[in-house]
Scaffold this motif. Structure first.
Motif, PDB file in Angstrom:
ATOM      1  N   GLU A 115       0.998  -1.212  -0.117  1.00  0.00           N
ATOM      2  CA  GLU A 115       0.039  -0.055  -0.102  1.00  0.00           C
ATOM      3  C   GLU A 115       0.969   1.422  -0.135  1.00  0.00           C
ATOM      4  O   GLU A 115       0.505   2.224  -0.829  1.00  0.00           O
ATOM      5  CB  GLU A 115      -0.682   0.011   1.163  1.00  0.00           C
ATOM      6  N   ALA A 116       1.925   1.242   0.739  1.00  0.00           N
ATOM      7  CA  ALA A 116       2.825   2.251   0.780  1.00  0.00           C
ATOM      8  C   ALA A 116       3.471   2.651  -0.403  1.00  0.00           C
ATOM      9  O   ALA A 116       3.804   3.678  -0.918  1.00  0.00           O
ATOM     10  CB  ALA A 116       3.851   2.090   2.095  1.00  0.00           C
ATOM     11  N   ARG A 119       0.837   4.191  -2.792  1.00  0.00           N
ATOM     12  CA  ARG A 119       0.540   5.508  -2.723  1.00  0.00           C
ATOM     13  C   ARG A 119       1.621   6.283  -3.285  1.00  0.00           C
ATOM     14  O   ARG A 119       1.416   7.441  -3.973  1.00  0.00           O
ATOM     15  CB  ARG A 119       0.417   5.623  -1.293  1.00  0.00           C
ATOM     16  N   GLN A 120       2.909   5.924  -2.787  1.00  0.00           N
ATOM     17  CA  GLN A 120       4.199   6.750  -3.685  1.00  0.00           C
ATOM     18  C   GLN A 120       3.921   6.848  -5.076  1.00  0.00           C
ATOM     19  O   GLN A 120       4.132   7.905  -5.910  1.00  0.00           O
ATOM     20  CB  GLN A 120       5.474   6.266  -3.137  1.00  0.00           C
ATOM     21  N   ASP A 172       1.395   6.472  -6.929  1.00  0.00           N
ATOM     22  CA  ASP A 172       0.262   7.545  -7.279  1.00  0.00           C
ATOM     23  C   ASP A 172       0.694   8.930  -7.173  1.00  0.00           C
ATOM     24  O   ASP A 172       0.398   9.697  -7.985  1.00  0.00           O
ATOM     25  CB  ASP A 172      -1.101   7.393  -6.428  1.00  0.00           C
ATOM     26  N   SER A 173       1.577   9.249  -6.135  1.00  0.00           N
ATOM     27  CA  SER A 173       1.969  10.605  -6.075  1.00  0.00           C
ATOM     28  C   SER A 173       2.872  11.073  -7.252  1.00  0.00           C
ATOM     29  O   SER A 173       2.257  12.152  -7.920  1.00  0.00           O
ATOM     30  CB  SER A 173       2.815  10.876  -4.787  1.00  0.00           C
ATOM     31  N   GLN A 205       0.382  11.275 -10.689  1.00  0.00           N
ATOM     32  CA  GLN A 205      -0.793  12.275 -10.695  1.00  0.00           C
ATOM     33  C   GLN A 205      -0.179  13.670 -10.957  1.00  0.00           C
ATOM     34  O   GLN A 205      -0.690  14.399 -10.986  1.00  0.00           O
ATOM     35  CB  GLN A 205      -1.588  12.237  -9.517  1.00  0.00           C
ATOM     36  N   ARG A 209       0.669  -0.398 -10.851  1.00  0.00           N
ATOM     37  CA  ARG A 209       0.709   1.098 -11.035  1.00  0.00           C
ATOM     38  C   ARG A 209       1.414   1.538 -12.355  1.00  0.00           C
ATOM     39  O   ARG A 209       1.133   2.619 -13.198  1.00  0.00           O
ATOM     40  CB  ARG A 209       1.245   1.898 -10.045  1.00  0.00           C
TER      41      ARG A 209
END
Ligand SMILES: Nc1ncnc2c1ncn2[C@@H]1O[C@H](COP(=O)(O)OP(=O)(O)O)[C@@H](O)[C@H]1O
Ligand SMILES: Cc1ncc(COP(=O)(O)OP(=O)(O)O)c(N)n1
Length: 276
Positions: free
Chosen positions: A61-62, A65-66, A68-69, A72, A96
């Motif tokens: 998950e971590a 999320r990185q 995705d940052s 985006q 991703r």
């Protein structure tokens, strides 16, 4: 001065507290080659030139999320993977990378550190092959990694070529079989593009300071791709970069010392050359 043409490269890898390999080697290499570096951390390692004293993975998950940052906001021109550690981190990264359609993916299939510490779980190899290799522009195995990927024993030149063909069939556009672990007076790397082989070789340097050679080499390839070089052009620069980094060793640490990430740029500036 601002520019709209800054090349950006992303590394998805583990941290080496000693600074010679992993995320640290990748970011130093990107910087030295004039590329803006970004990093997604998969694990922290407690590590120095004597070995790996601890491995502390992040959750999938971590990692997602990185990614995705980055996705985006900061589209990378090239991406490399290093230490991914577990099947669920590989799945998150592959998912991703596909989602954002990132191109120029360089996979350094990091499995074991030079001192013998495992950096990829045994059960994650199949996930690496199935989920990540089909997205790769290029994969950069050393000989022990190529043996694990293919199940072959690689002693003879013809077997190394056959292993390159088999790894190519797993999905990457190109394979570079690194020769750091082979014997002989030359450090010979073999690039296979599905049709032909190209050899990149340099004098083998007899030194203990080879910690992080694979990370540095694959990061230099990634930087070249981010700047728009062909794969062959990027490998040529990377070979010069790692040769200089090993030759001009820093002499720090009491074990396998790190390479010198500023050697290539210093040599070029002494020669009045432009950075490529
Ligand atoms: N002693 C050496 N002298 C010159 N080049 C080397 C030496 N060791 C490794 N290299 C080069 O460094 C790059 C990384 O190779 P290798 O050390 O096999 O990777 P890894 O760190 O993944 O095991 C390759 O280009 C290889 O030819
Ligand atoms: C955090 C981390 N990632 C990768 C490695 C392996 O680096 P490599 O370039 O293969 O060099 P050696 O470990 O073989 O010296 C690492 N050690 N740590």
């Amino acid at each position: 001065m601002t520019t709209t043409e800054t090349a950006k490269a992303l590394t998805i890898a583990g941290s080496d507290s000693g600074g010679g390999a992993g995320i640290q080697a990748d970011l130093k290499t990107f910087q030295e080659l004039g590329v803006y570096g970004m990093s997604v951390l998969t694990a922290a390692t407690a590590q120095n030139t004597l070995g790996v004293q601890g491995v502390f993975p992040l959750t999938a998950e971590a990692v997602a999320r990185q990614l995705d940052s980055i996705g985006q906001d900061l589209t990378p021109d090239a991406v490399k993977t290093g230490m991914l550690f577990s099947a669920d981190i590989i799945e998150a990264a592959a998912d991703r990378i596909a989602h954002y359609g990132w191109r120029n993916l360089v996979i350094d299939p990091v499995m074991v550190a030079k001192g013998g510490a495992p950096l990829l779980k045994g059960d994650a190899v199949v996930t690496l092959i199935r989920n990540l290799l089909p997205h790769a522009l290029i994969i950069t195995p050393n000989l022990p990694e190529a043996e694990i990927l293919t199940g072959m024993k690689l002693f003879k030149a013809q077997d190394i070529r056959e292993a390159a063909r088999r790894i190519h069939a797993m999905g990457p556009d190109m394979v570079i079989m690194k020769g750091g672990h082979a014997g002989g007076d030359l450090a010979r790397d073999l690039l296979y593009d599905g049709t032909a082989f190209t050899v990149f070789e340099s004098p083998r340097i007899h030194t203990m300071a080879t910690h992080g050679t694979g990370c540095t080499y694959s990061a230099a390839i990634t930087a070249g791709l981010a700047k728009g070089l062909t794969t062959t052009g990027a490998v040529r620069v990377a070979k010069d970069f790692i040769q200089a980094a090993i030759e001009d060793s820093l002499g720090i640490g009491s074990g396998h010392g790190p390479t010198n990430h500023f050697a290539y740029r210093r040599r070029r500036s002494q020669n009045g050359g432009e950075l490529t």
